[in-house]
Design an enzyme around this catalytic site. Structure first.
Site, PDB file in Angstrom:
ATOM      1  N   CYS A   1      13.543  11.586   5.797  1.00  0.00           N
ATOM      2  CA  CYS A   1      13.673  11.440   7.426  1.00  0.00           C
ATOM      3  C   CYS A   1      15.347  11.682   7.657  1.00  0.00           C
ATOM      4  CB  CYS A   1      13.199  10.130   7.799  1.00  0.00           C
ATOM      5  SG  CYS A   1      13.782   8.693   6.895  1.00  0.00           S
TER       6      CYS A   1
ATOM      7  N   LYS B   1       0.995  -1.262   0.020  1.00  0.00           N
ATOM      8  CA  LYS B   1       0.011   0.035  -0.091  1.00  0.00           C
ATOM      9  C   LYS B   1       0.961   1.159   0.032  1.00  0.00           C
ATOM     10  CE  LYS B   1      -1.979   2.841   3.023  1.00  0.00           C
ATOM     11  NZ  LYS B   1      -2.310   3.927   2.028  1.00  0.00           N
TER      12      LYS B   1
ATOM     13  N   GLU C   1      10.274  16.899  14.506  1.00  0.00           N
ATOM     14  CA  GLU C   1      10.505  16.552  13.135  1.00  0.00           C
ATOM     15  C   GLU C   1       9.583  17.563  12.187  1.00  0.00           C
ATOM     16  OE1 GLU C   1       9.536  12.790  11.256  1.00  0.00           O
ATOM     17  OE2 GLU C   1      11.426  12.933  10.362  1.00  0.00           O
TER      18      GLU C   1
ATOM     19  N   GLU D   1       9.923   2.490  10.541  1.00  0.00           N
ATOM     20  CA  GLU D   1      10.637   3.744  10.426  1.00  0.00           C
ATOM     21  C   GLU D   1      10.152   4.924  10.428  1.00  0.00           C
ATOM     22  OE1 GLU D   1      13.126   6.172   9.545  1.00  0.00           O
ATOM     23  OE2 GLU D   1      13.004   5.670   7.403  1.00  0.00           O
TER      24      GLU D   1
HETATM   25  C1  UN1 Z   1      18.110   9.060   2.042  1.00  0.00           C
HETATM   26  O1  UN1 Z   1      18.445   9.865   2.975  1.00  0.00           O
HETATM   27  O2  UN1 Z   1      18.640   8.674   0.867  1.00  0.00           O
HETATM   28  O3  UN1 Z   1      11.801   8.345   4.522  1.00  0.00           O
HETATM   29  C2  UN1 Z   1      16.870   8.021   2.541  1.00  0.00           C
HETATM   30  C3  UN1 Z   1      12.962   8.591   4.509  1.00  0.00           C
HETATM   31  C4  UN1 Z   1      13.892   7.737   4.526  1.00  0.00           C
HETATM   32  C5  UN1 Z   1      14.741   7.566   3.471  1.00  0.00           C
HETATM   33  C6  UN1 Z   1      15.872   8.191   3.296  1.00  0.00           C
HETATM   34  N1  UN1 Z   1      13.428   6.423   4.762  1.00  0.00           N
HETATM   35  O4  UN1 Z   1      13.065   9.872   4.281  1.00  0.00           O
END
Ligand code: UN1
Length: 484
Positions: free
Chosen positions: A285, A176, A386, A251
């Site tokens: 992230c 999804k 964040e 994550e």
């Molecule tokens: C990156 O910095 O190349 O959602 C990847 C995000 C992370 C991936 C970052 N899971 O931004």
């Protein structure tokens, strides 16, 4: 021109949602541009996808792993032949610049090839027994059906870095993607289907998380759930999956620091921070959102950063020479502008940017200028929460000890960076920083596909993604005792 209608992919067929409803995927740089209409799937659609996956999984698992690898390789080739078109679609649906989108499609191709290769390396171990004439070995077995829920900010890389290891281990997948940018994930699914993945082993369902996502999280047939996105959703998933003892990998983002020490090469540090804080509109992230600078070079560094960022061109990422695209939607833009305001009210100084752009070329998109806040102190909200947008907060530090303690004074721990030419200081930082990934003289964002990815503390729960270790989450070990 009327927008193209994209369907869900269930049991090897492209099908409309049971609900009969669709929703538009719009270009954040120009909201008059509808990228496509997608299915507003519901609980029943998710259920059908899970049933199809359950039926197909033993057939897919029966394909020898190196052969599954060949199919992933073939999918990589198919995607490669369409790379430019997919990159353009990514810029249209997500807003990142075309060079960034091209890089991301390249990453997805590499991931398919890399995990295709892992098909020939799904090794177990042979371990000595304490009994005579007993042979012990282990094999890696698939889990069954796995659910993958992915965000909008890496529309093809994240779906691929979950799907490729899941498939190579012999699992069937229900994916999804985020409703905000689902087209590139669909392109990945098309490539896998055309390459010969068993019908039903890869399923794709769009629709609200509260319906499609919730069914994936609570349905007992889904043995593992991998999710990248917000903390709130991640917590809800963790609770539901714990109730039925399904495996989770979550994550959830970061508030990543870049520490700039007095001895750093200022020009290099400015490039590192500009890239990490503002490329992809700060919507990563792994983005740097706290810049912790040793006091003796605070003014020199800040002036140089402000001068560099002032030159960044904000606009439609399809155009040549654009450095930064829009926020992905109105709510992200509101969050960004809201935090700039919060920062000022808390006593930070807005040295640059943080303004909404609405003139000419910006009139129909979610554009704002990259923002630099100075005089930020460690407990301000702009230093703790964040933002997920183009806002960098600069915090002074007395020395490396102070810098490390500011950097660690946070609930997150995804990525961290230090700019220095002092190797002892670099190792001190590597040892003491609470983060899953540490960069020295490199941006905190922009990770490579063949190495482990993930964080500590509030950033991640569960096993690492990407790199060879990624197969651990998608498989379990069977231990075999054999007497001869
Ligand atoms: C990156 O910095 O190349 O959602 C990847 C995000 C992370 C991936 C970052 N899971 O931004």
């Amino acid at each position: 021109m009327s927008a193209e209608i994209f369907k869900n992919f269930i049991g090897g067929e492209w099908v409309a949602a049971v609900t009969g409803e669709t929703f538009p995927n719009v270009n954040p740089a120009d909201t008059r541009d509808v990228v496509g209409l997608f299915q507003r799937g519901g609980v029943e659609d998710a259920r059908r996808a899970i049933d199809a996956a359950r039926e197909a999984q033993p057939k897919w698992a029966a394909v020898p792993a190196p052969k599954r690898g060949e199919i992933l390789h073939k999918a990589a080739g198919i995607l490669e032949s369409r790379a430019d078109a997919v990159a353009r679609e990514m810029t249209r649906e997500e807003g990142k610049t075309l060079p960034e989108a091209r890089g991301e499609v390249g990453r997805a191709i590499n991931l398919l090839r890399y995990f295709g290769g892992e098909g020939s390396r799904l090794c177990g171990e042979a371990i000595p027994s304490e009994r005579p004439r007993v042979f012990i070995h282990t094999v890696k077995k698939p889990l069954g059906v796995v659910g993958l829920i992915t965000p909008w900010n890496f529309p093809i890389a994240i779906p691929t870095w979950k799907t490729a290891p899941a498939l190579i281990c012999g699992n069937a997948v229900v994916l999804k993607p985020s409703d905000v940018a689902p087209l590139c994930a669909l392109r990945m699914v098309q490539a896998l289907d055309e390459a010969g993945v068993t019908k039903g082993a890869i399923n794709f369902v769009t629709g609200p998380g509260s319906k499609v996502g919730n069914e994936m999280v609570t349905n007992p047939a889904v043995r593992a759930l991998s999710f990248t996105g917000s903390e709130t959703t991640a917590s809800a998933i963790a609770v539901e999956c714990a109730k039925r003892r399904a495996r989770v990998q979550l994550e959830m983002g970061g508030k990543n620091p870049t520490v700039v020490l007095e001895d750093a090469d200022v020009a290099d540090a400015v490039e590192v921070v500009t890239n990490a804080a503002f490329f992809s509109t700060g919507q990563r992230c792994t983005a740097t959102s706290r810049v912790i600078v040793e006091e003796p070079i605070l003014d020199k560094f800040t002036d140089a950063l402000v001068a560099r960022v002032r030159k960044m061109k904000v606009g439609n990422g399809l155009e040549l020479g654009i450095d930064m695209g829009p926020s992905v939607d109105q709510s992200q833009l509101d969050t960004v502008l809201g935090y700039v305001d919060i920062g000022r009210k808390e006593g930070a100084k807005l040295r640059l940017g943080g303004e909404r752009l609405t003139d000419g070329a910006h009139a129909h998109g979610y554009f704002s200028t990259p923002a630099v806040l100075t005089d930020v102190t460690p407990n301000m909200r702009v230093a703790q929460e964040e933002i997920f947008g183009p806002v960098a907060a600069i915090l002074p530090a007395k020395n490396i000890d102070d810098a490390v303690s500011i950097a660690n004074n946070i609930k997150f721990g995804l990525s961290a960076s230090i700019c220095t030419r002092d190797i002892t200081a670099a190792f001190e930082f590597i040892n003491r920083i609470e983060a899953g990934m540490v960069m020295v003289n490199l941006p905190s964002a922009g990770v490579e596909y063949q190495v482990p990815f993930g964080g500590t503390k509030g950033s991640s729960i569960g096993m690492r993604e990407q790199g060879a270790v990624a197969v651990d989450f998608y498989s379990e070990i069977k231990t075999v005792y054999l007497k001869y």
